[in-house]
Every structure is written in structure tokens, then in C-alpha cells.
Scaffold this motif. Structure first.
Motif, PDB file in Angstrom:
ATOM      1  N   SER A  94     -26.722  13.590   7.314  1.00 25.09           N
ATOM      2  CA  SER A  94     -27.984  13.579   6.585  1.00 25.09           C
ATOM      3  C   SER A  94     -28.546  12.160   6.479  1.00 25.09           C
ATOM      4  O   SER A  94     -29.757  11.951   6.618  1.00 25.09           O
ATOM      5  N   TYR A  95     -27.661  11.193   6.274  1.00 22.40           N
ATOM      6  CA  TYR A  95     -28.117   9.798   6.178  1.00 22.40           C
ATOM      7  C   TYR A  95     -28.686   9.314   7.502  1.00 22.40           C
ATOM      8  O   TYR A  95     -29.716   8.626   7.542  1.00 22.40           O
ATOM      9  N   LYS A  96     -28.021   9.660   8.620  1.00 22.73           N
ATOM     10  CA  LYS A  96     -28.510   9.244   9.938  1.00 22.73           C
ATOM     11  C   LYS A  96     -29.867   9.873  10.241  1.00 22.73           C
ATOM     12  O   LYS A  96     -30.755   9.223  10.804  1.00 22.73           O
ATOM     13  N   LYS A  97     -30.060  11.141   9.851  1.00 25.77           N
ATOM     14  CA  LYS A  97     -31.354  11.797  10.071  1.00 25.77           C
ATOM     15  C   LYS A  97     -32.444  11.124   9.231  1.00 25.77           C
ATOM     16  O   LYS A  97     -33.561  10.906   9.704  1.00 25.77           O
ATOM     17  N   LYS A  98     -32.097  10.804   7.996  1.00 22.99           N
ATOM     18  CA  LYS A  98     -33.066  10.133   7.128  1.00 22.99           C
ATOM     19  C   LYS A  98     -33.414   8.756   7.677  1.00 22.99           C
ATOM     20  O   LYS A  98     -34.578   8.336   7.669  1.00 22.99           O
ATOM     21  N   GLU A  99     -32.404   8.054   8.171  1.00 25.56           N
ATOM     22  CA  GLU A  99     -32.632   6.736   8.749  1.00 25.56           C
ATOM     23  C   GLU A  99     -33.502   6.823   9.994  1.00 25.56           C
ATOM     24  O   GLU A  99     -34.395   5.991  10.204  1.00 25.56           O
ATOM     25  N   ALA A 100     -33.261   7.838  10.843  1.00 26.14           N
ATOM     26  CA  ALA A 100     -34.072   8.015  12.049  1.00 26.14           C
ATOM     27  C   ALA A 100     -35.523   8.328  11.696  1.00 26.14           C
ATOM     28  O   ALA A 100     -36.456   7.823  12.332  1.00 26.14           O
ATOM     29  N   ARG A 101     -35.732   9.153  10.673  1.00 27.55           N
ATOM     30  CA  ARG A 101     -37.098   9.463  10.245  1.00 27.55           C
ATOM     31  C   ARG A 101     -37.808   8.222   9.730  1.00 27.55           C
ATOM     32  O   ARG A 101     -38.991   8.010   9.980  1.00 27.55           O
ATOM     33  N   GLU A 102     -37.090   7.381   9.010  1.00 30.44           N
ATOM     34  CA  GLU A 102     -37.687   6.164   8.479  1.00 30.44           C
ATOM     35  C   GLU A 102     -38.048   5.200   9.610  1.00 30.44           C
ATOM     36  O   GLU A 102     -39.115   4.570   9.583  1.00 30.44           O
ATOM     37  N   GLU A 103     -37.167   5.090  10.606  1.00 34.51           N
ATOM     38  CA  GLU A 103     -37.466   4.229  11.747  1.00 34.51           C
ATOM     39  C   GLU A 103     -38.675   4.735  12.515  1.00 34.51           C
ATOM     40  O   GLU A 103     -39.520   3.951  12.953  1.00 34.51           O
ATOM     41  N   THR A 104     -38.777   6.031  12.691  1.00 34.84           N
ATOM     42  CA  THR A 104     -39.932   6.605  13.383  1.00 34.84           C
ATOM     43  C   THR A 104     -41.215   6.347  12.611  1.00 34.84           C
ATOM     44  O   THR A 104     -42.259   6.018  13.186  1.00 34.84           O
TER      45      THR A 104
END
Length: 278
Positions: free
Chosen positions: A227-237
Motif C-alpha cells: 500500500s505504501y509503494k502504491k501511494k508513493e507511486a501515485r504521489e510521484e505521478t
């Protein structure tokens, strides 16, 4: 899906949730057996929503006995079955009698309010109980998330507080029935009060389970990391899109055009080599 003590504890918590939810409703439906005020002249047996009045031991044996000061009172305090609201109105109606030492209207009002609070606490506590059970089942059988585990702890604690608080305040209000004349008689709590105490003790078992046996597991750590990696990827995008929009002319104000285009001169435009304009 988790395994081990967490899964076993979840099964036990679900069973106790179902058991206590049904038994609390059964206790509320009992018309008698919560508190008993016995005197020589009358007996008051309370339920969660009604009050039963019957004759005392003396009047059952010798029906003609009447005390001088109690004669008028006994003529009004006749056998009947009343709701807690009607019982309050009854006591307030006879509160003008001067030989009463205590405020009998306040006694009836407190019992009426306590009965409403008890019923509300039981139903709201049952709702919280099933919400906590759902959070725990979601953690154990679907997706073990830290938020589900923590919410299960909070909701089980609030459930216990609702049940224990509702029962305690009702017992306190019912105990004031001892102030009814004639004074000197005590109030005996019935089987329903002790049944409620047992259910409160049972409610501590799921609370103990979620604090002791339900902790951070390997499965939960994996889901939290994913979940943290998905949240981080969304923030980077999101940041990349914002930077791109700023570079092509969409500023922070979101105007939708680049101000450098405002002074464009068509005559100064030179076509690429090989392209001739007419």
C-alpha cells in the motif's frame, strides 16, 4: 489471510459477539427481574422498560391493615403494571404528600431516564460490537491492514464501555427505590442485572484478544508495504504531471495558455525549407 493465534482468536471473538448480542436483547425483553424493592405493604419489581407493583407480605396475609400515615399512600399504591414513564408520572402525582422524606418524583424520573439510557446503550453497543467484529474479520480473512486492527480495538473498547456504562447507571437509579416509604427496606438486584454483569465480563474476552493475540503479522507487513509503494507511486505521478504542466505553460493558476504566445507575429514566421507559401 492470517493464521495461528490471530485466526483462532478471531473465531472466538465472532462467537462471543453473536452470543452477547442475542443475550443482551433477551435481557431487555424481560419484564421483571432487574431490581426488586420489597416492603411490608407493596413490592416493586422493575424491568428494563416496565415496572410491576404488587402487594407486600403484610397485606397478603391481613388485607385490612392500614397505617395512619400510610393509609392514603396505600390507597394509591395499588397493584399494577406500568411502563417506566407511567411509573414516573405516578410517583410525581403523589409526591405532594407531606410525609415523604425523599423526592419520589425524582426517583421515578431517574429510573425512567436510566431505562432509556440502558436500552440505547445496549442497541448502540450491539451495533459497535458488530462493527468491531467486521473489522477484525476483515483483518483476519480478507486483507490484514493495520487500520482494521486498530479500529477493532477501539470499537471493542467502546462496546464494553456502552454495555458497562448503561448497566451501571441503571443499577444506580434502581437502587434509589429504597428511598420510597416506608424507609429502611433495601433493593435487591435480580438475575438480569447479574446476567448483564456476566455479559460485560464476556465482552472483555474479544477486547483481550485484539490487544494480546491480534498484532502485526507478516501478512499485514506485506500489505502495508504494498500500500505504501502504491501511494508513493501515485504521489510521484502527481508531481511529474504537475511539473510537466508547468513546463508547457499551465502555471499554478491553471490559466490554460502560455503568456509568451500573446505577441506572436505571423509575418515573422518563417516556414521550414522546402515549404513555400502562396
Amino acid at each position: 489471510m492470517v493464521s495461528g493465534l490471530g485466526k483462532t482468536g478471531t473465531y472466538l471473538a465472532v462467537f462471543i459477539t453473536a452470543l452477547t448480542s442475542v443475550l443482551w436483547v433477551v435481557l431487555l425483553m424481560q419484564p421483571k427481574g432487574w431490581a426488586l424493592r420489597v416492603s411490608a405493604y407493596y413490592t416493586v419489581d422493575t424491568g428494563a422498560w416496565q415496572v410491576s407493583i404488587s402487594r407486600g407480605a403484610v397485606l397478603k396475609v391481613v388485607p385490612g391493615i392500614r397505617g395512619k400515615r400510610m393509609g392514603k399512600f396505600l390507597s394509591l399504591f395499588t397493584p399494577a403494571v406500568r411502563s417506566t414513564e407511567d411509573f414516573k408520572e405516578f410517583l410525581c402525582g403523589i409526591s405532594h404528600m407531606t410525609f415523604f422524606v425523599s423526592d419520589v418524583c425524582l426517583i421515578g424520573s431517574n429510573l425512567y431516564i436510566a431505562s432509556i439510557v440502558l436500552i440505547s446503550c445496549v442497541f448502540f453497543g450491539t451495533f459497535l460490537n458488530w462493527c468491531a467484529c467486521g473489522m477484525l474479520a476483515m483483518w483476519a480473512f480478507m486483507k490484514p491492514r493495520e487500520s482494521s486492527r486498530l479500529w477493532a480495538r477501539v470499537l471493542y473498547f467502546l462496546t464494553f464501555a456502552c454495555y458497562a456504562g448503561g448497566l451501571g447507571q441503571y443499577a444506580s437509579a434502581a437502587n434509589n427505590l429504597k428511598e420510597l416509604p416506608p424507609s429502611g427496606d433495601q433493593v435487591a438486584f435480580g438475575r438480569n442485572v447479574f446476567g448483564g454483569i456476566i455479559l460485560c465480563i464476556l465482552q472483555m474476552i474479544p477486547l483481550f484478544i485484539v490487544f494480546v493475540f491480534v498484532g502485526r503479522t507478516k501478512e499485514e507487513a506485506i500489505h502495508e508495504h504494498t500500500s505504501y509503494k502504491k501511494k508513493e507511486a501515485r504521489e510521484e505521478t502527481r508531481l511529474a504531471n504537475k511539473k510537466y504542466m508547468e513546463e508547457v505553460g499551465y502555471g499554478a493558476a491553471g490559466s490554460g495558455y502560455d503568456a509568451s504566445y500573446d505577441g506572436w507575429n505571423p509575418e515573422a514566421f518563417q516556414a521550414p525549407a522546402g515549404i513555400h507559401s502562396n
